[in-house]
Motif scaffolding. Structure first.
Motif, PDB file in Angstrom:
ATOM      1  N   LEU A 284       0.854  -1.185   0.000  1.00 58.67           N
ATOM      2  CA  LEU A 284       0.000   0.000   0.000  1.00 58.67           C
ATOM      3  C   LEU A 284       0.894   1.240   0.000  1.00 58.67           C
ATOM      4  O   LEU A 284       1.380   1.665   1.057  1.00 58.67           O
ATOM      5  CB  LEU A 284      -0.901   0.027   1.232  1.00 58.67           C
ATOM      6  N   PRO A 285       1.149   1.842  -1.159  1.00 61.11           N
ATOM      7  CA  PRO A 285       2.033   3.014  -1.201  1.00 61.11           C
ATOM      8  C   PRO A 285       1.588   4.141  -0.276  1.00 61.11           C
ATOM      9  O   PRO A 285       2.428   4.850   0.296  1.00 61.11           O
ATOM     10  CB  PRO A 285       1.978   3.436  -2.680  1.00 61.11           C
ATOM     11  N   ASP A 286       0.279   4.331  -0.117  1.00 65.79           N
ATOM     12  CA  ASP A 286      -0.199   5.413   0.752  1.00 65.79           C
ATOM     13  C   ASP A 286       0.219   5.199   2.203  1.00 65.79           C
ATOM     14  O   ASP A 286       0.429   6.170   2.941  1.00 65.79           O
ATOM     15  CB  ASP A 286      -1.719   5.524   0.676  1.00 65.79           C
ATOM     16  N   LEU A 287       0.340   3.937   2.616  1.00 65.53           N
ATOM     17  CA  LEU A 287       0.762   3.661   3.987  1.00 65.53           C
ATOM     18  C   LEU A 287       2.170   4.175   4.226  1.00 65.53           C
ATOM     19  O   LEU A 287       2.486   4.658   5.325  1.00 65.53           O
ATOM     20  CB  LEU A 287       0.682   2.160   4.267  1.00 65.53           C
ATOM     21  N   ALA A 288       3.021   4.082   3.218  1.00 70.15           N
ATOM     22  CA  ALA A 288       4.403   4.539   3.362  1.00 70.15           C
ATOM     23  C   ALA A 288       4.464   6.019   3.720  1.00 70.15           C
ATOM     24  O   ALA A 288       5.353   6.452   4.468  1.00 70.15           O
ATOM     25  CB  ALA A 288       5.182   4.272   2.083  1.00 70.15           C
TER      26      ALA A 288
END
Length: 299
Positions: A284-288
């Protein structure tokens, strides 16, 4: 609400987090409580996430891959920087094994299903062999070091205090050091519902893990004393092992996912991982973004 953090003895970041107050302090502003669930075998992590026993935990590279292959819906939360001196593939110093290719048909003792499996499979792959070209055996009650020195087994993947204790005793040498073939990151992964619905809470847990790591890096004597008392081994060996860990976390990015995908391919080619998986399904790129913000924030 409550976040349950899975803790097992093979992950020092989790081990120290459970002893300290960083997780409780990090989650208090969100109105969240913390529970630590202790279990013995890190290879069970993905299953414990899937059945709701825990919300987040950490292992080496292999368990999240086998978890995906088993159909468990996990999400990568954070990773450590590489741990090149975390472990090694040991052989008898005066034995017949001089190269990885010499292991063909021999017994290699390692924690099957852990990062050890990735190390063995990648080392064999690089030597033009397959994971199935050796006999993989889990550690038994009988100590691996004397079996190695006697020639009963061909190689042994040792880590942490076991590794530095064996090197101190002598009679063995490193055939392959972890950093020679894999990055060997500590990998933290979580339930998807937590990652998607409460990303800031998950990021706060990662921040707490980094605080625990920073504590260990600056309190090596105390950390080694606790590890020896609770996990066995000599304090001097634990201090040596702990001093060689990076104690630094980072968010997951495309490069990390590529590393994991390469590992998945090698393990699948070697007959260990089935079916083949797409690691990016657990990314999940947004989590990064939330994890980066948490790691960059002042304590």
């Amino acid at each position: 609400m409550t976040v349950t953090i899975g803790v097992h003895v093979s992950n020092p970041s989790l081990y120290h987090l459970a002893r300290l107050e960083f997780a409780q302090q990090a989650l208090a502003p969100f109105g969240e409580d913390v529970v630590f669930h202790h279990f013995e075998d890190g290879t069970r992590t993905a299953g414990l996430l899937a059945d709701g026993t825990i919300d987040i935990s950490g292992t080496g590279a292999t368990p999240p891959l086998t978890g995906q292959a088993a159909g468990h819906d996990i999400v990568y939360a954070a990773v450590s920087t590489p741990r090149p001196e975390h472990g090694a593939l040991l052989v008898a110093d005066d034995g017949p094994v001089r190269t990885v290719a010499d292991l063909r048909g021999l017994t290699v003792v390692h924690s099957v299903g852990s990062w050890h499996t990735h190390l063995v499979a990648k080392a064999l792959h690089d030597a033009g062999l397959s994971y199935t070209d050796v006999v993989s055996e889990r550690p038994s009650a009988e100590a691996s070091l004397p079996r190695l020195k006697s020639g009963e087994i061909g190689a042994w993947v040792a880590q942490e205090a076991d590794l530095y204790g064996a090197l101190r005793e002598g009679g063995v040498r490193k055939l392959v050091e972890t950093g020679d073939v894999i990055t060997d990151r500590s990998v933290f992964f979580a339930r998807r519902d937590l990652a998607e619905n409460r990303p800031q809470v998950l990021a706060a847990v990662v921040k707490a893990l980094q605080q625990a790591d920073s504590w260990a890096a600056t309190h090596l004597d105390e950390a080694a004393e606790h590890a020896a008392a609770e996990l066995g081994g000599q304090e001097q060996d634990w201090r040596e092992a702990l001093s060689r860990l990076p104690w630094k976390l980072q968010s997951v990015d495309a490069a990390v996912i590529a590393e994991q995908q390469e590992a998945a391919g090698i393990l699948a080619d070697g007959g260990f991982l089935s079916p083949r998986i797409t690691v990016a399904d657990a990314y999940l790129p947004d989590l990064a973004t939330h994890v980066d913000a948490a790691l960059e924030a002042r304590p």
